[in-house]
Design a protein around this motif. Sequence first.
Motif, PDB file in Angstrom:
ATOM      1  N   UNK A  35       0.801  -1.285   0.053  1.00 26.75           N
ATOM      2  CA  UNK A  35       0.026   0.093   0.089  1.00 26.75           C
ATOM      3  C   UNK A  35       1.020   1.285   0.103  1.00 26.75           C
ATOM      4  N   UNK A  36       2.019   1.132   0.901  1.00 26.92           N
ATOM      5  CA  UNK A  36       3.004   2.362   0.703  1.00 26.92           C
ATOM      6  C   UNK A  36       3.501   2.477  -0.594  1.00 26.92           C
ATOM      7  N   UNK A  37       3.862   1.798  -1.141  1.00 28.51           N
ATOM      8  CA  UNK A  37       4.283   1.516  -2.789  1.00 28.51           C
ATOM      9  C   UNK A  37       3.400   2.661  -3.471  1.00 28.51           C
ATOM     10  N   UNK A  38       2.003   2.215  -3.690  1.00 33.46           N
ATOM     11  CA  UNK A  38       0.773   2.916  -4.070  1.00 33.46           C
ATOM     12  C   UNK A  38       0.935   4.271  -3.516  1.00 33.46           C
ATOM     13  N   UNK A  39       0.960   4.622  -2.364  1.00 28.74           N
ATOM     14  CA  UNK A  39       0.880   5.885  -1.619  1.00 28.74           C
ATOM     15  C   UNK A  39       1.778   6.709  -2.304  1.00 28.74           C
ATOM     16  N   UNK A  40       3.186   6.056  -2.303  1.00 28.39           N
ATOM     17  CA  UNK A  40       4.492   7.200  -2.845  1.00 28.39           C
ATOM     18  C   UNK A  40       3.915   7.391  -4.269  1.00 28.39           C
ATOM     19  N   UNK A  41       3.554   6.429  -5.157  1.00 31.56           N
ATOM     20  CA  UNK A  41       3.282   7.059  -6.783  1.00 31.56           C
ATOM     21  C   UNK A  41       2.224   7.928  -6.615  1.00 31.56           C
ATOM     22  N   UNK A  42       1.214   8.022  -5.628  1.00 35.19           N
ATOM     23  CA  UNK A  42       0.267   9.071  -5.591  1.00 35.19           C
ATOM     24  C   UNK A  42       0.802  10.533  -5.018  1.00 35.19           C
ATOM     25  N   UNK A  43       1.797  10.451  -4.306  1.00 38.28           N
ATOM     26  CA  UNK A  43       2.349  11.385  -3.677  1.00 38.28           C
ATOM     27  C   UNK A  43       3.286  12.119  -4.888  1.00 38.28           C
ATOM     28  N   UNK A  44       3.732  11.216  -5.795  1.00 39.93           N
ATOM     29  CA  UNK A  44       4.591  11.566  -6.872  1.00 39.93           C
ATOM     30  C   UNK A  44       3.646  12.513  -7.916  1.00 39.93           C
ATOM     31  N   UNK A  45       2.699  11.977  -8.173  1.00 44.63           N
ATOM     32  CA  UNK A  45       1.667  12.360  -8.772  1.00 44.63           C
ATOM     33  C   UNK A  45       1.231  13.803  -8.304  1.00 44.63           C
ATOM     34  N   UNK A  46       0.821  13.994  -7.140  1.00 37.76           N
ATOM     35  CA  UNK A  46       0.782  15.258  -6.300  1.00 37.76           C
ATOM     36  C   UNK A  46       2.008  16.206  -6.725  1.00 37.76           C
ATOM     37  N   UNK A  53       8.635  18.433 -11.230  1.00 32.23           N
ATOM     38  CA  UNK A  53       8.602  17.225 -11.909  1.00 32.23           C
ATOM     39  C   UNK A  53      10.051  16.345 -11.573  1.00 32.23           C
ATOM     40  N   UNK A  54      11.155  17.163 -10.976  1.00 30.66           N
ATOM     41  CA  UNK A  54      12.193  16.668 -10.408  1.00 30.66           C
ATOM     42  C   UNK A  54      12.139  15.704  -9.253  1.00 30.66           C
ATOM     43  N   UNK A  55      11.299  16.628  -8.448  1.00 36.56           N
ATOM     44  CA  UNK A  55      10.964  16.042  -7.061  1.00 36.56           C
ATOM     45  C   UNK A  55      10.082  14.742  -7.245  1.00 36.56           C
ATOM     46  N   UNK A  56       9.137  14.764  -8.357  1.00 35.82           N
ATOM     47  CA  UNK A  56       8.351  13.716  -8.381  1.00 35.82           C
ATOM     48  C   UNK A  56       9.157  12.428  -8.729  1.00 35.82           C
ATOM     49  N   UNK A  57      10.273  12.680  -9.619  1.00 32.33           N
ATOM     50  CA  UNK A  57      10.979  11.629 -10.215  1.00 32.33           C
ATOM     51  C   UNK A  57      11.969  10.956  -9.000  1.00 32.33           C
ATOM     52  N   UNK A  58      12.376  11.989  -8.209  1.00 28.72           N
ATOM     53  CA  UNK A  58      13.408  11.437  -6.789  1.00 28.72           C
ATOM     54  C   UNK A  58      12.350  10.426  -6.019  1.00 28.72           C
ATOM     55  N   UNK A  59      10.919  11.260  -5.898  1.00 30.45           N
ATOM     56  CA  UNK A  59      10.176  10.501  -4.966  1.00 30.45           C
ATOM     57  C   UNK A  59      10.024   9.087  -5.651  1.00 30.45           C
ATOM     58  N   UNK A  60       9.918   8.983  -6.931  1.00 29.42           N
ATOM     59  CA  UNK A  60       9.506   7.424  -7.475  1.00 29.42           C
ATOM     60  C   UNK A  60      10.743   6.656  -7.329  1.00 29.42           C
ATOM     61  N   UNK A  61      11.805   7.243  -7.896  1.00 32.33           N
ATOM     62  CA  UNK A  61      13.330   6.510  -7.818  1.00 32.33           C
ATOM     63  C   UNK A  61      13.900   6.227  -6.474  1.00 32.33           C
TER      64      UNK A  61
END
Lengths: 173, 100
Positions: A35-46, A53-61
């Motif tokens: 669930x936390x994996x899914x949560x981090x993807x949603x936070x990256x979308x936020x 966009x750089x922070x979103x990429x770092x969040x995912x990576x």
Amino acid sequence: MTMLPQLIFGYFAAVIVLLSLLVITRKNPVHSVMWMLLLFFHIAAMYLFLNAEFIAAIQVIVYAGAILVLFLFVVLLLNLKEELEADRFVGSWPVAVLVSGGIFLGLASVLRSFVIGRQGSFTVELIQKVTHTKTLGLIMYTEYLFPFEIASLILLIAVIGAIVLAKKRMRSH
Amino acid sequence: MVPLNWYLILSAAVFSIGIFGFLTRRNIIIMFMSIELMLNAVNISLVAFSHYLQDLRGHVLVFFIITVAAAEASIGLAIIIALFRNKNTVHVDEMNEMKG
């Protein structure tokens, strides 16, 4: 059509809160990590929604790719059978409801008297022209060069510390 | 345009959920994930502030927070492994050696 940003924000906010609740209430730690994996993807979308966009990429990576894999490895060391039979909460959980609810209400009530400060010079148009990664790099390697070096030192200490802590004790001879 | 306060309310909600998980769960790994949840809540509010103040320094702070979170996760999970090797449990209420 003017409601579209609010609708997108509402979807992501609702899903983020729901997933956070799922993360802390699941009995099986593997489910929590998923669930936390899914949560981090949603936070990256936020973050993408906020033009970062750089922070979103770092969040995912870093978060979804590195930290959660580390969590999953450690969860696999657990005794899952014993974990599924034990109580998931400590006995005094109503106190924690009071504490966290009080903190939330406190934070939400001070927001009413919040006044936003002076606008900076990094407008959306400027970031669009130079790209987000480049503007962030320009600040990071000039104004924040010393904190950046400290961050690299922190990572070095983390690498050494993790090896020292997790390795088996050598028998002294 | 979404008001800034909505982001701050969302951030406060996720932060409170993280506090609740940290205070109540017996499993030390879930407690650790609650800390990550709280760090993420702060990151959301920092990025929102950054966007609404048109200042990129919030993003720099988020970058450093993610660095520290990675270091913290590796050290903390190493401690959990050492603890599990010695005590054979990950439940915090069974770890009471330091009780005076």
